[in-house]
Motif scaffolding. Structure first.
Motif, PDB file in Angstrom:
ATOM      1  N   SER A   1       1.098  -0.849   0.133  1.00  0.00           N
ATOM      2  CA  SER A   1       0.405  -0.364  -0.220  1.00  0.00           C
ATOM      3  C   SER A   1       1.151   1.494   0.462  1.00  0.00           C
ATOM      4  N   ARG A   2       0.624   2.293  -1.009  1.00  0.00           N
ATOM      5  CA  ARG A   2       1.249   3.773  -0.783  1.00  0.00           C
ATOM      6  C   ARG A   2       1.224   4.566   0.304  1.00  0.00           C
ATOM      7  N   TRP A   3       1.925   5.086   0.424  1.00  0.00           N
ATOM      8  CA  TRP A   3       2.418   6.049   1.570  1.00  0.00           C
ATOM      9  C   TRP A   3       2.973   5.494   2.798  1.00  0.00           C
ATOM     10  N   ARG A   4       3.130   4.525   3.237  1.00  0.00           N
ATOM     11  CA  ARG A   4       3.189   3.860   4.565  1.00  0.00           C
ATOM     12  C   ARG A   4       4.408   3.100   4.546  1.00  0.00           C
ATOM     13  N   MET A   5       5.735   4.037   5.066  1.00  0.00           N
ATOM     14  CA  MET A   5       6.861   3.632   5.319  1.00  0.00           C
ATOM     15  C   MET A   5       7.389   3.288   3.880  1.00  0.00           C
ATOM     16  N   GLU A   6       6.829   4.265   2.790  1.00  0.00           N
ATOM     17  CA  GLU A   6       7.352   4.244   1.207  1.00  0.00           C
ATOM     18  C   GLU A   6       8.512   4.437   1.172  1.00  0.00           C
ATOM     19  N   VAL A   7      10.087   3.779   0.799  1.00  0.00           N
ATOM     20  CA  VAL A   7      11.263   4.392   1.428  1.00  0.00           C
ATOM     21  C   VAL A   7      12.070   4.338  -0.537  1.00  0.00           C
ATOM     22  N   THR A   8      12.319   5.399  -0.567  1.00  0.00           N
ATOM     23  CA  THR A   8      13.197   5.747  -1.687  1.00  0.00           C
ATOM     24  C   THR A   8      14.290   6.495  -2.089  1.00  0.00           C
ATOM     25  N   GLU A   9      15.551   5.955  -2.220  1.00  0.00           N
ATOM     26  CA  GLU A   9      16.246   6.459  -2.417  1.00  0.00           C
ATOM     27  C   GLU A   9      16.354   7.724  -3.282  1.00  0.00           C
ATOM     28  N   ARG A  10      16.755   8.712  -3.528  1.00  0.00           N
ATOM     29  CA  ARG A  10      17.156   9.155  -4.927  1.00  0.00           C
ATOM     30  C   ARG A  10      18.622   9.486  -4.938  1.00  0.00           C
ATOM     31  N   SER A  11      18.876   9.429  -6.390  1.00  0.00           N
ATOM     32  CA  SER A  11      20.041   8.822  -6.620  1.00  0.00           C
ATOM     33  C   SER A  11      21.616  10.046  -6.185  1.00  0.00           C
ATOM     34  N   ASP A  12      21.038  10.504  -5.474  1.00  0.00           N
ATOM     35  CA  ASP A  12      21.829  12.026  -4.891  1.00  0.00           C
ATOM     36  C   ASP A  12      22.498  11.502  -3.433  1.00  0.00           C
ATOM     37  N   GLY A  13      21.945  10.426  -2.721  1.00  0.00           N
ATOM     38  CA  GLY A  13      21.547   9.359  -1.419  1.00  0.00           C
ATOM     39  C   GLY A  13      21.278  10.174  -0.320  1.00  0.00           C
ATOM     40  N   VAL A  14      20.220  11.184  -0.742  1.00  0.00           N
ATOM     41  CA  VAL A  14      18.807  11.376  -0.357  1.00  0.00           C
ATOM     42  C   VAL A  14      17.971  10.565   0.042  1.00  0.00           C
ATOM     43  N   THR A  15      17.228  10.316   1.558  1.00  0.00           N
ATOM     44  CA  THR A  15      16.381   8.577   1.339  1.00  0.00           C
ATOM     45  C   THR A  15      15.054   9.859   1.430  1.00  0.00           C
ATOM     46  N   VAL A  16      13.939   9.352   1.552  1.00  0.00           N
ATOM     47  CA  VAL A  16      12.944   9.463   1.267  1.00  0.00           C
ATOM     48  C   VAL A  16      11.819   9.032   2.649  1.00  0.00           C
ATOM     49  N   VAL A  17      10.977   8.824   2.511  1.00  0.00           N
ATOM     50  CA  VAL A  17       9.807   7.884   3.511  1.00  0.00           C
ATOM     51  C   VAL A  17       8.894   8.690   3.822  1.00  0.00           C
ATOM     52  N   ASN A  18       8.295   8.417   2.969  1.00  0.00           N
ATOM     53  CA  ASN A  18       6.756   8.258   2.478  1.00  0.00           C
ATOM     54  C   ASN A  18       5.773   8.081   3.492  1.00  0.00           C
ATOM     55  N   ASP A  19       5.741   8.003   4.672  1.00  0.00           N
ATOM     56  CA  ASP A  19       5.061   7.679   5.741  1.00  0.00           C
ATOM     57  C   ASP A  19       3.135   8.604   5.658  1.00  0.00           C
ATOM     58  N   ALA A  20       3.049   9.414   4.784  1.00  0.00           N
ATOM     59  CA  ALA A  20       2.197  10.497   4.914  1.00  0.00           C
ATOM     60  C   ALA A  20       0.137   9.993   4.172  1.00  0.00           C
ATOM     61  N   TYR A  21       0.001   8.987   4.393  1.00  0.00           N
ATOM     62  CA  TYR A  21      -1.287   8.189   4.369  1.00  0.00           C
ATOM     63  C   TYR A  21      -2.007   8.713   5.769  1.00  0.00           C
ATOM     64  N   ASN A  22      -1.925   8.572   6.480  1.00  0.00           N
ATOM     65  CA  ASN A  22      -2.993   9.174   7.903  1.00  0.00           C
ATOM     66  C   ASN A  22      -1.647   8.523   8.411  1.00  0.00           C
ATOM     67  N   ALA A  23      -2.038   9.392   9.964  1.00  0.00           N
ATOM     68  CA  ALA A  23      -1.397   9.879  11.999  1.00  0.00           C
ATOM     69  C   ALA A  23      -2.142   9.145  12.394  1.00  0.00           C
ATOM     70  N   ASN A  24      -1.819   8.818  14.053  1.00  0.00           N
ATOM     71  CA  ASN A  24      -1.945   8.852  14.716  1.00  0.00           C
ATOM     72  C   ASN A  24      -0.984   9.303  16.025  1.00  0.00           C
ATOM     73  N   PRO A  25      -1.300   9.036  16.977  1.00  0.00           N
ATOM     74  CA  PRO A  25      -0.054   9.280  18.362  1.00  0.00           C
ATOM     75  C   PRO A  25       0.889   8.211  17.994  1.00  0.00           C
ATOM     76  N   ASP A  26      -0.074   6.743  17.954  1.00  0.00           N
ATOM     77  CA  ASP A  26       0.673   5.520  17.999  1.00  0.00           C
ATOM     78  C   ASP A  26       1.416   5.359  16.679  1.00  0.00           C
ATOM     79  N   SER A  27       0.990   5.640  15.494  1.00  0.00           N
ATOM     80  CA  SER A  27       1.397   4.979  14.041  1.00  0.00           C
ATOM     81  C   SER A  27       3.024   6.652  14.425  1.00  0.00           C
ATOM     82  N   VAL A  28       2.393   7.617  14.952  1.00  0.00           N
ATOM     83  CA  VAL A  28       3.619   8.575  14.889  1.00  0.00           C
ATOM     84  C   VAL A  28       5.078   8.528  15.417  1.00  0.00           C
ATOM     85  N   ARG A  29       4.651   7.634  16.624  1.00  0.00           N
ATOM     86  CA  ARG A  29       5.855   7.369  17.532  1.00  0.00           C
ATOM     87  C   ARG A  29       6.739   6.304  16.464  1.00  0.00           C
ATOM     88  N   ALA A  30       6.108   5.207  16.505  1.00  0.00           N
ATOM     89  CA  ALA A  30       6.534   4.529  15.448  1.00  0.00           C
ATOM     90  C   ALA A  30       7.515   4.824  14.671  1.00  0.00           C
TER      91      ALA A  30
END
Length: 479
Positions: free
Chosen positions: A323-352
């Motif tokens: 499923s998209r946007w759930r700890m979806e990890v993409t490493e750019r060619s320049d070495g920056v890693t983007v973790v897209n976990d933006a589908y939803n959030a609550n205190p427990d999931s943000v802490r995790a």
């Protein structure tokens, strides 16, 4: 969906035929609510939306091949009517149709609920059960009174397992969903703080989640309640069901448990899986220790359905994020890693997610990288909202996250204040007004090796930050 004539569908949903020239015409395609997804022989359910009314697309749906439309009124024009089954309530009709179809199938229905982790666990469970036979599960988080019937209606005579999420925003919601697609196996993951503003407290959330185990068949009829041994409110649900109880977790008495839990240098969990019939080593492809509990829940279901322990361990180690946007990890060619976990959030999931970011940061720091937490509002927390946002900001500091970027209005201000009061200083924590400002800041200050986590409740639309960073690959300081 199993083949049904329009006459049968009309009877099952208690509808009235409108301009149906052949009641014996068989619906063989899927049931959809988006006219762009119509397939020949399918059924289009015309639902009113926030911006558009599905009835306005009825003619287009039939032109695209739909056999008919499920609607609350005659559709089309007097000179060009559209064949329809007219009902009082399209959502209720979808539920009635799903109930009837599920009852005709010999499919094992597995239902999952919990305050966090439902979608990830559903994806893991589906991937394991697919090894045992044809399995249907929802894409993303189709876990309400519309999404669940649509998923169930994708099952047919060949479907061996139907894996469903069940969400709740109040008492009675899960009871209703379980009545549509009665599960044989019910999984309760946890009782957290998601939607606590609507429920009023964790005890009320537990009452709602426990409706799933109350709906299960008795043990003699094959009912199985799969419960989190590490969550006292979930463990206590064993007293609310007549089904057989199976415990999962890290507790010593769990039937399916994890031992020797650790994280790889990339932040992926590894552990030894123990089941009543054997054990095996697991290294997940997913990121974050919170996925261990999800994996154990999936393992418990697979074990109940006959999968050997070593095969479960192998399948878990090979399972992907679906499923998209759930700890979806993409490493750019320049070495920056983007973790897209933006589908939803609550205190427990943000802490995790923050703990997962901290684990990934250990490897990043070795190559000169930093960790960034780009966080937005957590919705539906009611009176708890100020304290919960403040606590998340403080946790980011305690976990040594390098930079916190709080995006949005009042909730973001509370995040920023929590971080600063915990001990952040200077520009380690910054509050920006919107996505554009966050993207501008990141593009000007990111450097190779950095890891960026993006997370907020769905309404915040923070996935646009991740998308912009990936679209703007190479736009980092010094490049």
């Amino acid at each position: 969906m199993i083949a049904l004539s329009l006459a049968e569908i009309t009877g099952l949903v208690g509808g009235q035929p409108y301009d149906i020239p052949d009641p014996g015409l068989t619906v063989t395609g899927p049931v959809v609510i988006d006219s762009r997804e119509v397939r020949p022989g399918g059924l289009f359910a015309a639902l009113p939306g926030e911006r558009v009314d599905g009835h306005d697309f009825a003619a287009a749906a039939v032109a695209a091949g739909a056999a008919a439309v499920l609607a609350t009124r005659p559709v089309g024009t007097p000179d060009r009517p559209v064949p329809a089954v007219v009902v009082d309530d399209v959502t209720a009709a979808l539920g009635a149709l799903a109930r009837a179809v599920t009852a005709r199938l010999g499919t094992t229905v597995v239902a999952l609920t919990g305050s966090a982790g439902k979608t990830g666990t559903k994806d893991l469970t589906a991937q394991l059960l697919s090894r045992l036979g044809p399995t249907v599960w929802p894409p993303g988080s189709l876990n309400n009174e519309i999404g669940l019937p649509l998923t169930a209606l994708r099952a047919d005579e060949g479907t061996r397992h139907l894996v469903l999420e069940m969400g709740a925003r109040g008492l009675g919601h899960i009871r209703y969903l379980a009545g549509l697609t009665p599960p044989r196996i019910g999984v309760v993951l946890n009782v957290g703080t998601a939607h606590i503003g609507e429920f009023g407290g964790r005890e009320a959330i537990a009452a709602a989640k426990g409706e799933l185990v109350e709906a299960l068949p008795e043990a003699a009829d094959g009912g199985v309640a799969v419960l989190n041994a590490d969550d006292p409110l979930v463990r206590a649900m064993a007293d609310r069901t007549k089904a057989r109880t199976v415990l999962f977790g890290e507790a010593a008495d769990a039937d399916v448990r994890a031992a020797d839990v650790a994280l790889t240098g990339q932040g992926r969990p590894r552990f030894t899986l123990h089941t009543p019939t054997g054990c095996g080593d697991v290294t997940l492809r997913l990121y974050g220790e919170h996925h261990v509990s999800n994996a154990l829940a999936a393992a418990a279901v697979a074990h109940e359905l006959g999968m050997p322990a070593q095969e479960i361990a192998t399948a878990l180690s090979e399972a992907d994020q679906l499923s998209r946007w759930r700890m979806e990890v993409t490493e750019r060619s320049d070495g920056v890693t983007v973790v897209n976990d933006a589908y939803n959030a609550n205190p427990d999931s943000v802490r995790a997610a923050l703990r997962a970011l901290a684990a990934m940061g250990e490897a990043a720091s070795a190559r000169g990288g930093r960790t960034w937490a780009v966080l937005g509002p957590m919705a539906e927390l009611g009176e708890e909202s100020p304290a919960e946002h403040d606590a998340v900001g403080r946790l980011a500091v305690r976990l040594n996250v390098s930079r916190l970027v709080a995006v949005g209005g009042q909730e973001a201000a509370w995040l920023d204040t929590g971080a600063r009061n915990e001990g952040s200083w200077g520009e380690e924590s910054v509050h920006v007004s919107d996505v554009r400002a966050a993207v501008g800041l990141l593009r000007s200050e990111l450097r190779p090796g950095d890891v960026v986590l993006v997370k907020a409740s769905r309404a915040a639309g923070l996935e646009r930050v991740a998308q912009a960073l990936l679209a703007g690959e190479g736009e980092v300081a010094g490049r």
